[in-house]
Design an enzyme around this catalytic site. Structure first.
Site, PDB file in Angstrom:
ATOM      1  N   ASN A  11      14.506 116.467  49.706  1.00 51.61           N
ATOM      2  CA  ASN A  11      15.876 116.721  50.095  1.00 51.61           C
ATOM      3  C   ASN A  11      16.621 117.446  48.855  1.00 51.61           C
ATOM      4  OD1 ASN A  11      18.422 116.594  51.029  1.00 51.61           O
ATOM      5  ND2 ASN A  11      18.597 114.251  50.528  1.00 51.61           N
ATOM      6  N   TRP A  12      16.596 118.754  49.001  1.00 52.93           N
ATOM      7  CA  TRP A  12      17.267 119.342  48.045  1.00 52.93           C
ATOM      8  C   TRP A  12      18.926 119.127  47.892  1.00 52.93           C
ATOM      9  CZ3 TRP A  12      14.546 125.116  48.281  1.00 52.93           C
ATOM     10  CH2 TRP A  12      13.327 124.859  48.148  1.00 52.93           C
ATOM     11  N   LYS A  13      19.504 118.551  48.639  1.00 52.31           N
ATOM     12  CA  LYS A  13      20.835 118.327  48.648  1.00 52.31           C
ATOM     13  C   LYS A  13      21.618 119.786  48.460  1.00 52.31           C
ATOM     14  CE  LYS A  13      20.013 113.792  46.581  1.00 52.31           C
ATOM     15  NZ  LYS A  13      20.299 112.812  46.311  1.00 52.31           N
ATOM     16  N   HIS A  98      22.200 110.040  55.809  1.00 52.93           N
ATOM     17  CA  HIS A  98      21.851 109.906  54.414  1.00 52.93           C
ATOM     18  C   HIS A  98      23.139 109.236  53.816  1.00 52.93           C
ATOM     19  CE1 HIS A  98      21.472 110.817  50.048  1.00 52.93           C
ATOM     20  NE2 HIS A  98      19.963 111.157  50.574  1.00 52.93           N
ATOM     21  N   GLU A 100      24.578 109.576  51.068  1.00 53.92           N
ATOM     22  CA  GLU A 100      25.752 110.417  50.689  1.00 53.92           C
ATOM     23  C   GLU A 100      26.878 110.847  51.793  1.00 53.92           C
ATOM     24  OE1 GLU A 100      23.125 113.099  48.348  1.00 53.92           O
ATOM     25  OE2 GLU A 100      22.745 111.428  47.110  1.00 53.92           O
ATOM     26  N   GLU A 170      16.211 103.731  52.044  1.00 52.77           N
ATOM     27  CA  GLU A 170      16.662 104.409  50.633  1.00 52.77           C
ATOM     28  C   GLU A 170      17.832 103.440  50.319  1.00 52.77           C
ATOM     29  OE1 GLU A 170      15.816 108.932  50.532  1.00 52.77           O
ATOM     30  OE2 GLU A 170      18.139 108.780  51.255  1.00 52.77           O
ATOM     31  N   GLY A 176      19.066 108.579  42.874  1.00 55.36           N
ATOM     32  CA  GLY A 176      19.545 109.315  41.700  1.00 55.36           C
ATOM     33  C   GLY A 176      20.080 108.563  40.749  1.00 55.36           C
ATOM     34  N   SER A 216      14.564 107.736  43.866  1.00 53.68           N
ATOM     35  CA  SER A 216      14.120 108.055  42.424  1.00 53.68           C
ATOM     36  C   SER A 216      12.543 107.912  42.344  1.00 53.68           C
ATOM     37  CB  SER A 216      14.606 107.202  41.407  1.00 53.68           C
ATOM     38  OG  SER A 216      15.870 107.120  41.184  1.00 53.68           O
ATOM     39  N   GLY A 237      14.511 113.344  46.370  1.00 60.36           N
ATOM     40  CA  GLY A 237      15.535 113.918  46.158  1.00 60.36           C
ATOM     41  C   GLY A 237      15.369 114.732  44.750  1.00 60.36           C
ATOM     42  N   GLY A 238      16.045 114.066  43.543  1.00 59.28           N
ATOM     43  CA  GLY A 238      15.701 114.955  42.327  1.00 59.28           C
ATOM     44  C   GLY A 238      14.251 115.567  41.922  1.00 59.28           C
TER      45      GLY A 238
HETATM   46  C1  PEP Z   1      17.649 111.283  48.315  1.00 63.28           C
HETATM   47  O1  PEP Z   1      18.598 111.925  47.950  1.00 63.28           O
HETATM   48  O2  PEP Z   1      17.305 110.945  49.389  1.00 63.28           O
HETATM   49  C2  PEP Z   1      16.981 110.574  47.018  1.00 63.28           C
HETATM   50  C3  PEP Z   1      16.010 109.779  47.440  1.00 63.28           C
HETATM   51  O3  PEP Z   1      17.288 111.218  45.634  1.00 63.28           O
HETATM   52  P1  PEP Z   1      16.503 110.791  44.560  1.00 63.28           P
HETATM   53  O4  PEP Z   1      14.838 110.877  44.760  1.00 63.28           O
HETATM   54  O5  PEP Z   1      16.888 111.605  43.673  1.00 63.28           O
HETATM   55  O6  PEP Z   1      16.639 109.378  44.187  1.00 63.28           O
END
Ligand code: PEP
Length: 260
Positions: A11-13, A98, A100, A170, A176, A216, A237-238
């Site tokens: 997930n590049w957001k 998600h 967010e 999640e 994040g 994470s 994500g990251g």
């Molecule tokens: C996400 O945004 O779905 C996520 C899991 O982010 P991160 O891996 O950065 O925690």
């Protein structure tokens, strides 16, 4: 061992313009190792989907996904994107609900449910996100929050809907933040989700649905997380913004491996 395929989704957001996205996909392909029994999806921003498709087409081992969609088919919804538009860009997956979006855009379970049904009707696979906040976990509400989200987001699903549904657990406190759920903590919730699926569907469907962990995930913790019985992949994500890390996570998800 489970017969479910592993799914790793990046997930590049809201990161990477179209030019940078193409660079990142090329970098992923550069580091790529052939994988077995693992499906890999990248979810760039809408504005990069077309450019990424052109690059991915040449590799055929990476699928494209979007980060959201609108539930209406078309019409006066300024700034929105429909399921058909995503299909036209060869998206195979769409992330829905998600945390967010639940927090920043006030997406409720009912909206996620509508979107998921529309996505599936358009032959997209819906990755439905659920997860508790730190406050909810610390006040003993994790089970209630997660099971309610699963039940309401997947309300009234048909067998066809389940065929194209992936659940992503999640925990909001792990997204994040660099804090990951321990493999045992994650497995506990994944088992809870699978039991919830047994309750609302059938043993056959509950056994088939992939449940991803997100929060994470990095190369250093992915193998242990992915080794848990009910963890069928990761939503990253990251670490998905770094080609080497992302490919390392994909490799860690693979039981057998041979290099390209
Ligand atoms: C996400 O945004 O779905 C996520 C899991 O982010 P991160 O891996 O950065 O925690």
């Amino acid at each position: 061992m489970s017969t479910r395929r592993t799914l790793i989704a990046g997930n590049w957001k809201m990161n990477k313009n179209a030019t940078e996205s193409v660079e990142l996909v090329n970098d992923i392909i550069h580091h790529w190792k052939k994988v077995h029994n693992v499906d890999v999806v990248i979810c760039p921003p809408f504005t990069s989907l077309h450019a990424c498709k052109e690059v991915i087409d040449q590799s055929a081992e990476i699928f494209l996904g979007a980060q959201n969609m609108h539930e209406a088919a078309s019409g006066a919804y300024t700034g929105e994107i429909s399921a058909a538009m995503l299909k036209d860009l060869w998206c195979k997956y769409v992330i829905l609900g998600h945390s967010e979006r639940r927090e920043n855009c006030h997406e409720t379970d009912a909206i996620v449910n509508k979107k998921a049904k529309v996505a599936v009707a358009a032959n997209l696979n819906a990755i439905i996100c659920v997860g508790e906040t730190l406050q909810e976990r610390e006040s003993g509400k994790m089970e209630k929050v997660v099971t309610t989200q699963v039940k309401a987001s997947c309300d009234d699903f048909t067998e066809d809907d389940w065929e194209r549904t992936v659940i992503a657990y999640e925990p909001v406190w792990a997204i994040g933040t660099g804090k990951t759920a321990s493999p045992e903590q994650a497995q506990e919730v994944h088992a809870l989700i699978r039991n919830t699926l047994r309750e609302i569907t059938s043993e056959k469907i509950a056994t088939k649905v992939q449940i991803l962990y997100g929060g994470s995930v990095k190369p250093a913790n992915s193998a242990e997380l992915l080794g848990q019985n009910d963890i069928d992949g990761a939503l990253v994500g990251g670490a998905s913004l770094d080609a080497e890390s992302f490919v390392e996570i994909v490799k860690n998800a693979c039981h057998e491996e041979s290099s390209t």
